[in-house]
Design an enzyme around this catalytic site. Structure first.
Site, mmCIF file in Angstrom:
data_model
loop_
_atom_site.group_PDB
_atom_site.id
_atom_site.type_symbol
_atom_site.label_atom_id
_atom_site.label_comp_id
_atom_site.label_asym_id
_atom_site.label_seq_id
_atom_site.Cartn_x
_atom_site.Cartn_y
_atom_site.Cartn_z
ATOM 1 N N SER A 1 6.250 7.109 35.960
ATOM 2 C CA SER A 1 6.397 8.554 36.175
ATOM 3 C C SER A 1 5.040 9.214 36.300
ATOM 4 O O SER A 1 4.934 10.317 36.825
ATOM 5 C CB SER A 1 7.079 9.216 34.977
ATOM 6 O OG SER A 1 8.229 8.563 34.617
ATOM 7 N N HIS B 1 9.769 5.712 42.467
ATOM 8 C CA HIS B 1 10.048 6.527 41.284
ATOM 9 C C HIS B 1 11.476 7.066 41.327
ATOM 10 O O HIS B 1 11.767 8.035 42.036
ATOM 11 C CB HIS B 1 9.027 7.683 41.194
ATOM 12 C CG HIS B 1 9.142 8.487 39.945
ATOM 13 N ND1 HIS B 1 8.883 9.839 39.889
ATOM 14 C CD2 HIS B 1 9.500 8.132 38.679
ATOM 15 C CE1 HIS B 1 9.075 10.270 38.658
ATOM 16 N NE2 HIS B 1 9.446 9.256 37.905
ATOM 17 N N GLU C 1 11.077 8.986 44.752
ATOM 18 C CA GLU C 1 9.751 9.261 45.319
ATOM 19 C C GLU C 1 9.106 7.916 45.654
ATOM 20 O O GLU C 1 8.950 7.064 44.775
ATOM 21 C CB GLU C 1 8.873 10.017 44.306
ATOM 22 C CG GLU C 1 9.355 11.437 44.020
ATOM 23 C CD GLU C 1 8.526 12.147 42.949
ATOM 24 O OE1 GLU C 1 8.447 13.384 42.997
ATOM 25 O OE2 GLU C 1 7.974 11.474 42.045
ATOM 26 N N ASN D 1 7.243 16.011 39.069
ATOM 27 C CA ASN D 1 6.663 16.305 37.753
ATOM 28 C C ASN D 1 5.463 17.241 37.833
ATOM 29 O O ASN D 1 5.028 17.791 36.829
ATOM 30 C CB ASN D 1 6.277 15.010 37.024
ATOM 31 C CG ASN D 1 7.488 14.386 36.357
ATOM 32 O OD1 ASN D 1 8.457 15.091 36.056
ATOM 33 N ND2 ASN D 1 7.470 13.086 36.152
HETATM 34 N N1 LIG Z 1 13.231 7.550 31.051
HETATM 35 C C1 LIG Z 1 13.032 8.318 32.099
HETATM 36 O O1 LIG Z 1 13.565 9.428 32.200
HETATM 37 C C2 LIG Z 1 12.154 7.832 33.220
HETATM 38 C C3 LIG Z 1 12.297 8.403 34.492
HETATM 39 C C4 LIG Z 1 11.528 7.914 35.542
HETATM 40 C C5 LIG Z 1 10.609 6.919 35.320
HETATM 41 N N2 LIG Z 1 10.454 6.394 34.064
HETATM 42 C C6 LIG Z 1 9.474 5.286 33.895
HETATM 43 O O2 LIG Z 1 10.197 4.066 33.905
HETATM 44 C C7 LIG Z 1 9.552 3.110 33.050
HETATM 45 C C8 LIG Z 1 10.544 2.616 32.018
HETATM 46 O O3 LIG Z 1 11.055 3.719 31.302
HETATM 47 P P1 LIG Z 1 12.387 3.605 30.428
HETATM 48 O O4 LIG Z 1 12.741 4.973 30.028
HETATM 49 O O5 LIG Z 1 13.386 2.748 31.113
HETATM 50 O O6 LIG Z 1 11.817 2.833 29.144
HETATM 51 P P2 LIG Z 1 12.627 2.000 28.049
HETATM 52 O O7 LIG Z 1 11.793 2.014 26.839
HETATM 53 O O8 LIG Z 1 14.051 2.448 27.998
HETATM 54 O O9 LIG Z 1 12.635 0.515 28.674
HETATM 55 C C9 LIG Z 1 11.478 -0.259 28.856
HETATM 56 C C10 LIG Z 1 11.893 -1.739 28.780
HETATM 57 O O10 LIG Z 1 10.787 -2.517 29.192
HETATM 58 C C11 LIG Z 1 10.691 -3.648 28.333
HETATM 59 N N3 LIG Z 1 9.298 -4.099 28.383
HETATM 60 C C12 LIG Z 1 8.211 -3.509 27.863
HETATM 61 N N4 LIG Z 1 7.108 -4.205 28.176
HETATM 62 C C13 LIG Z 1 7.514 -5.269 28.927
HETATM 63 C C14 LIG Z 1 6.852 -6.355 29.564
HETATM 64 N N5 LIG Z 1 5.536 -6.484 29.488
HETATM 65 N N6 LIG Z 1 7.602 -7.234 30.256
HETATM 66 C C15 LIG Z 1 8.934 -7.118 30.326
HETATM 67 N N7 LIG Z 1 9.620 -6.113 29.744
HETATM 68 C C16 LIG Z 1 8.924 -5.200 29.051
HETATM 69 C C17 LIG Z 1 11.132 -3.122 26.979
HETATM 70 O O11 LIG Z 1 11.572 -4.176 26.158
HETATM 71 C C18 LIG Z 1 12.246 -2.169 27.362
HETATM 72 O O12 LIG Z 1 13.504 -2.806 27.389
HETATM 73 C C19 LIG Z 1 8.325 3.816 32.490
HETATM 74 O O13 LIG Z 1 7.224 3.519 33.308
HETATM 75 C C20 LIG Z 1 8.698 5.289 32.605
HETATM 76 O O14 LIG Z 1 7.575 6.136 32.704
HETATM 77 C C21 LIG Z 1 11.214 6.813 33.017
#
Ligand SMILES: NC(=O)c1ccc[n+]([C@@H]2O[C@H](COP(=O)([O-])OP(=O)(O)OC[C@H]3O[C@@H](n4cnc5c(N)ncnc54)[C@H](O)[C@@H]3O)[C@@H](O)[C@H]2O)c1
Length: 507
Positions: free
Chosen positions: A124, A145, A157, A195
């Site tokens: 993000s 994204h 995006e 954002n």
């Molecule tokens: N949550 C949101 O609203 C949102 C929206 C858009 C983008 N994002 C982006 O998406 C990404 C994930 O966010 P999320 O909310 O799904 O997070 P989350 O914490 O729900 O999930 C992340 C997952 O990644 C796994 N993980 C961490 N490090 C790892 C690695 N090195 N190898 C393999 N797996 C690994 C964790 O175990 C976890 O299951 C981030 O970069 C975040 O900025 C989040």
């Protein structure tokens, strides 16, 4: 035009959290074999069980056939090792939001996948250019994204870093479209499109709150009922979580080298410090504990309906007022446009805010009995309107102006005499930020409007909104806000100035 990735190609998703699971669901539903990997043992398999349950639910609702749901579920595979992703043609990363961790993952991944495999990050806020700097082939990396929840939110995006190959960005764009999404291209700049451009929605409301303009419930109600936003800024921040929302604001502000445009608010810092993170902790701007009663928005009690109403000209506000008064069989007269006056009632003069306070407007127009109305997305449909009353305005005049708006069917919220009220200053600043994003080549004008409508559910894209109220109005509002606050925050985007002087509309 680039082709979408064939459904014969394997897609890998790394990170089986909220976003990764959603992206895997989308890719599997679109027909790809999807390999899901997470470094938490069992997480990928657990996510797949959840996704299959989603497919079953969709089948039960008739959105998918039972066979299609079963087939989509069968296309998902949990894997435990990076080496298992060797046959992927696209890998989408959705792991921890940390540059070093993402760089390490992509570096390791490059040792496994073929040279033609495209790499995408769902980050993000991290620069795609910076992630790519760790890669041997940074041209194959782009941002993809998705918004949360990925299966439901249409926007994606497609973010290009400095090294991203346009063919890769275009293929990802076509692929996202083939997956049923609405992609937009964006350059890798802080906050990408959504954002960044959304910051003023929170920032202006926080500023008005800080200056005692009104309470949260009243400002939220005005943004919903006049602005047409699905949620008011305070209820939205409570839902997002103040830790998350404040972190995004801070990261965008810092990434722009502390540009005052994006200055975070002390009010939100306080909420974060207090652990009042919003819905998830039961307390934010609002009390979300069980049984808590949501505060009512402040509404001016019924005033006597004035009998000497005159509506002037054919502005949006005037036309809607005429229609509303006619629909209620109220007697009034119409007159030729007279400056910016929308209506008079008794000795009161009603205008739409132009970014000045009512008191300043009254002084400069030599009209002491000035009452200002806020912007409405649609004055014909709005159920509430914010107003401000000049310090010079006498009580009877204010009461007549309020009585007129109430007679026309508006609930009236009287704010303190804040310049630009709430909807007008917010929309002007959203349009300003959207214009800067376009002016700085982050995206094109169509993309910014699409992104804001689909990414954060705005009722109208900021540039389309600016066109609807007039670029001149937006420019005047910003100029007046800049005069009041003497802050760089309210500087007018060069694109707005250009559009104004060239008298062209945004295209
Ligand atoms: N949550 C949101 O609203 C949102 C929206 C858009 C983008 N994002 C982006 O998406 C990404 C994930 O966010 P999320 O909310 O799904 O997070 P989350 O914490 O729900 O999930 C992340 C997952 O990644 C796994 N993980 C961490 N490090 C790892 C690695 N090195 N190898 C393999 N797996 C690994 C964790 O175990 C976890 O299951 C981030 O970069 C975040 O900025 C989040």
């Amino acid at each position: 035009m680039s082709q979408a990735l064939s459904t014969q190609n394997v897609v890998a998703v790394i990170g089986a959290g909220a976003m990764g699971a959603g992206i895997a669901q989308v890719a599997a539903a679109a027909g790809h074999t999807v390999k899901l990997l997470d470094n938490r043992p069992g997480a990928a398999a657990q996510a797949i069980t959840g996704i299959r349950a989603q497919f079953e639910k969709m089948a039960a609702k008739g959105k998918l056939t039972a066979e299609a749901a079963l087939a989509a579920g069968a296309r998902l595979q949990a894997v435990e090792q990076l080496a298992d992703l060797a046959d992927a043609s696209l890998v989408v990363e959705a792991i921890l939001e940390n540059l070093q961790v993402k760089q390490t993952l992509f570096k390791d991944l490059e040792a496994v996948v073929s040279a033609g495999c495209m790499l995408a990050s769902n980050t993000s806020s991290i620069s795609i250019t910076a992630i790519g700097a760790a890669l041997q082939l940074p041209q194959r990396l782009a941002g993809l994204h998705f918004f949360n929840p990925a299966p439901l939110m249409a926007l994606v995006e497609v973010v290009s870093g400095l090294a991203t190959d346009p063919d890769v960005a275009n293929t990802l764009f076509a692929t996202a479209a083939a997956w049923g999404k609405t992609p937009v291209h964006a350059k890798s700049t802080p906050g990408f499109i959504v954002n960044r451009v959304a910051r003023p929605y929170y920032a202006e409301a926080l500023r008005v709150l800080q200056e005692g303009g009104a309470d949260c419930a009243t400002l939220d109600a005005c943004c919903r009922e006049a602005g047409g936003f699905r949620m008011g800024p305070f209820e939205l921040m409570d839902m997002i979580g103040h830790d998350v929302n404040f972190a995004v604001t801070n990261s965008v502000w810092r990434a722009f080298f502390n540009d005052p445009r994006f200055l975070p608010s002390l009010i939100q810092q306080d909420l974060v410090d207090a652990g009042y993170l919003g819905k998830k902790t039961g307390r934010g701007f609002y009390d979300h504990s069980a049984g808590a009663v949501k505060p009512l928005s402040a509404t001016v009690p019924a005033q006597v309906q004035p009998h000497d109403i005159v509506v002037y000209g054919t502005s949006n506000a005037a036309q809607a007022l005429v229609a509303r008064l006619k629909a209620r069989n109220l007697s009034f007269t119409q007159a030729q446009a007279s400056g910016d006056t929308v209506a008079t009632a008794g000795s009161a003069t009603l205008r739409v805010t132009d970014g000045r306070s009512a008191t300043r407007c009254a002084f400069e127009t030599k009209t002491p009995n000035t009452v200002l109305m806020d912007l409405a997305l649609d004055y014909g449909a709005a159920t509430r309107l914010a107003i401000s009353v000049a310090a010079q305005c006498d009580r009877a005049a204010a009461s007549s102006a309020i009585g007129l708006l109430q007679a026309a069917g508006f609930a009236v919220s009287q704010l303190q005499d804040i310049p630009g009220l709430i909807v007008m200053r917010t929309v002007a600043m959203l349009a300003n930020e959207a214009s800067d994003a376009v002016n700085q080549g982050v995206c094109d004008a169509a993309a910014v409007d699409t992104a804001m409508c689909l990414g954060v559910n705005y009722p109208l894209g900021p540039l389309a909104w600016a066109r609807a109220i007039g670029i001149g109005t937006v420019s005047t509002v910003l100029t007046h806000l800049a005069q009041t606050y003497v802050e760089d925050r309210y500087r007018t985007s060069p694109l707005i100035q250009h559009q104004l002087f060239s008298a062209k509309v945004f295209s």
